[in-house]
Design an enzyme around this catalytic site. Structure first.
Site, short mmCIF file in Angstrom:
data_model
loop_
_atom_site.label_atom_id
_atom_site.label_comp_id
_atom_site.label_asym_id
_atom_site.label_seq_id
_atom_site.Cartn_x
_atom_site.Cartn_y
_atom_site.Cartn_z
N ARG A 103 -7.65 -3.79 1.77
CA ARG A 103 -8.34 -3.35 0.56
C ARG A 103 -8.05 -4.31 -0.58
O ARG A 103 -6.89 -4.55 -0.90
CB ARG A 103 -7.83 -1.94 0.22
CG ARG A 103 -8.83 -1.08 -0.45
CD ARG A 103 -8.36 0.34 -0.46
NE ARG A 103 -7.13 0.56 -1.20
CZ ARG A 103 -6.89 1.63 -1.93
NH1 ARG A 103 -7.79 2.56 -2.04
NH2 ARG A 103 -5.74 1.79 -2.54
N ASP A 202 3.10 -0.31 3.49
CA ASP A 202 4.38 -0.76 2.94
C ASP A 202 5.52 0.14 3.40
O ASP A 202 6.61 -0.34 3.71
CB ASP A 202 4.32 -0.76 1.41
CG ASP A 202 3.56 -1.99 0.87
OD1 ASP A 202 3.31 -2.91 1.66
OD2 ASP A 202 3.23 -2.00 -0.32
C1 PRP Z 1 -4.74 1.21 3.40
C2 PRP Z 1 -4.94 2.28 4.46
C3 PRP Z 1 -6.42 2.22 4.72
C4 PRP Z 1 -6.96 1.92 3.34
C5 PRP Z 1 -7.47 3.19 2.74
O1 PRP Z 1 -4.72 -0.03 3.96
O2 PRP Z 1 -4.17 2.07 5.61
O3 PRP Z 1 -6.80 1.22 5.63
O4 PRP Z 1 -5.87 1.41 2.55
O5 PRP Z 1 -8.09 2.96 1.52
P1 PRP Z 1 -9.66 3.15 1.31
O6 PRP Z 1 -10.02 4.45 1.92
O7 PRP Z 1 -9.79 3.13 -0.17
O8 PRP Z 1 -10.35 1.99 1.96
P2 PRP Z 1 -4.48 -1.39 3.10
O9 PRP Z 1 -5.80 -2.00 2.76
O10 PRP Z 1 -3.55 -1.10 1.99
O11 PRP Z 1 -3.84 -2.37 4.14
P3 PRP Z 1 -2.45 -2.29 4.95
O12 PRP Z 1 -2.59 -1.19 5.97
O13 PRP Z 1 -2.36 -3.64 5.57
O14 PRP Z 1 -1.33 -2.02 3.97
N1 URA Z 2 -3.75 3.21 1.06
C1 URA Z 2 -2.52 3.76 1.15
O1 URA Z 2 -1.68 3.30 1.92
N2 URA Z 2 -2.24 4.82 0.37
C2 URA Z 2 -3.13 5.33 -0.48
O2 URA Z 2 -2.83 6.32 -1.17
C3 URA Z 2 -4.41 4.74 -0.56
C4 URA Z 2 -4.69 3.68 0.22
#
Ligand code: PRP
Ligand code: URA
Length: 208
Positions: A103, A202
């Site tokens: 994201r 994270d």
């Molecule tokens: C997080 C989570 C989803 C997304 C949700 O991933 O695991 O994939 O955000 O948010 P949305 O519904 O607004 O799209 P992130 O993009 O932070 O990546 P990561 O899993 O690598 O930390």
């Molecule tokens: N991704 C996350 O990991 N947490 C949130 O709350 C939203 C997006």
């Protein structure tokens, strides 16, 4: 009409509270994600087709059933990876197809950085795995990718969604059932689910 299954099972709810707790360290966090995933995948696979078989026990022949359908587990990177570990314990023969979406912190739009699907679908049903459905952008994009690929039966298994993102997802993909442990109230200005659990990636990978 989209189907949303919200687990009220005491084990799911107990583990979810521990998962949300800011004092939960990454090792315990991953363990809880695996366990909750097992319990949600149990629900999400309740309609898989089986066929009758006969098995020989030490004392005689017993009627049993064998899974007929091939399942594909589709984790959205990164946070879906730990959900696969739980789901795979229940479905050890499942294929795993990764989709990398990140994201954009400013626009909150999902950016695709990895996708390696075979030329045409090799499974009967795809379980998309991602613990967080916030704006819904990542879940919608992952299902878009799978539909373009030709997948016909898709289910989304998450842990926490927020109402705005869940509504967006079910309106965009009303044919995709959603399995969750909780739906939270809203998103903050940075697009995080409130109260949620913070940044799932994270917290599981210790990168916060
Ligand atoms: C997080 C989570 C989803 C997304 C949700 O991933 O695991 O994939 O955000 O948010 P949305 O519904 O607004 O799209 P992130 O993009 O932070 O990546 P990561 O899993 O690598 O930390
Ligand atoms: N991704 C996350 O990991 N947490 C949130 O709350 C939203 C997006």
């Amino acid at each position: 009409m989209a189907q949303v299954f919200l687990s009220t099972h005491p084990l799911v709810q107990h583990k979810l509270a521990l998962l949300r707790d800011e004092r939960t360290d990454p090792k315990k966090f991953r363990e809880l994600v695996r366990e909750i995933s097992i319990l949600l995948v149990y629900e999400a696979t309740a309609d898989l087709q089986t066929e009758p078989i006969l098995v020989q026990t030490p004392l005689g022949r017993a009627e049993g059933r064998r899974l007929l359908e091939k399942v594909g587990l589709v984790p959205i990177l990164r946070a879906g990876l730990v959900m696969v570990e739980g789901a795979w314990q229940m479905l050890p023969g499942a294929e795993v197809w990764h989709i990398g979406l990140s994201r954009d912190e400013r626009t909150l739009q999902p950016v695709e950085y990895y996708s390696r699907l075979p030329v045409s679908p090799t499974v009967d049903v795809c379980l998309v795995l991602d613990p967080m459905l916030a704006t819904g952008g990542s879940a919608v994009a992952a299902v878009d990718i799978l539909k373009r690929w030709g997948a016909r039966r898709i289910k989304f298994v998450g842990i926490i969604a927020a109402w705005p993102g869940l509504n967006r997802f079910t309106q965009t993909h009303p044919d995709v059932p959603v399995y969750l442990a909780a739906v939270d109230d809203h998103l903050n200005e940075a697009g995080y689910i409130v109260p949620g659990l913070g940044d799932a990636g994270d917290r599981m990978f210790g990168t916060g």
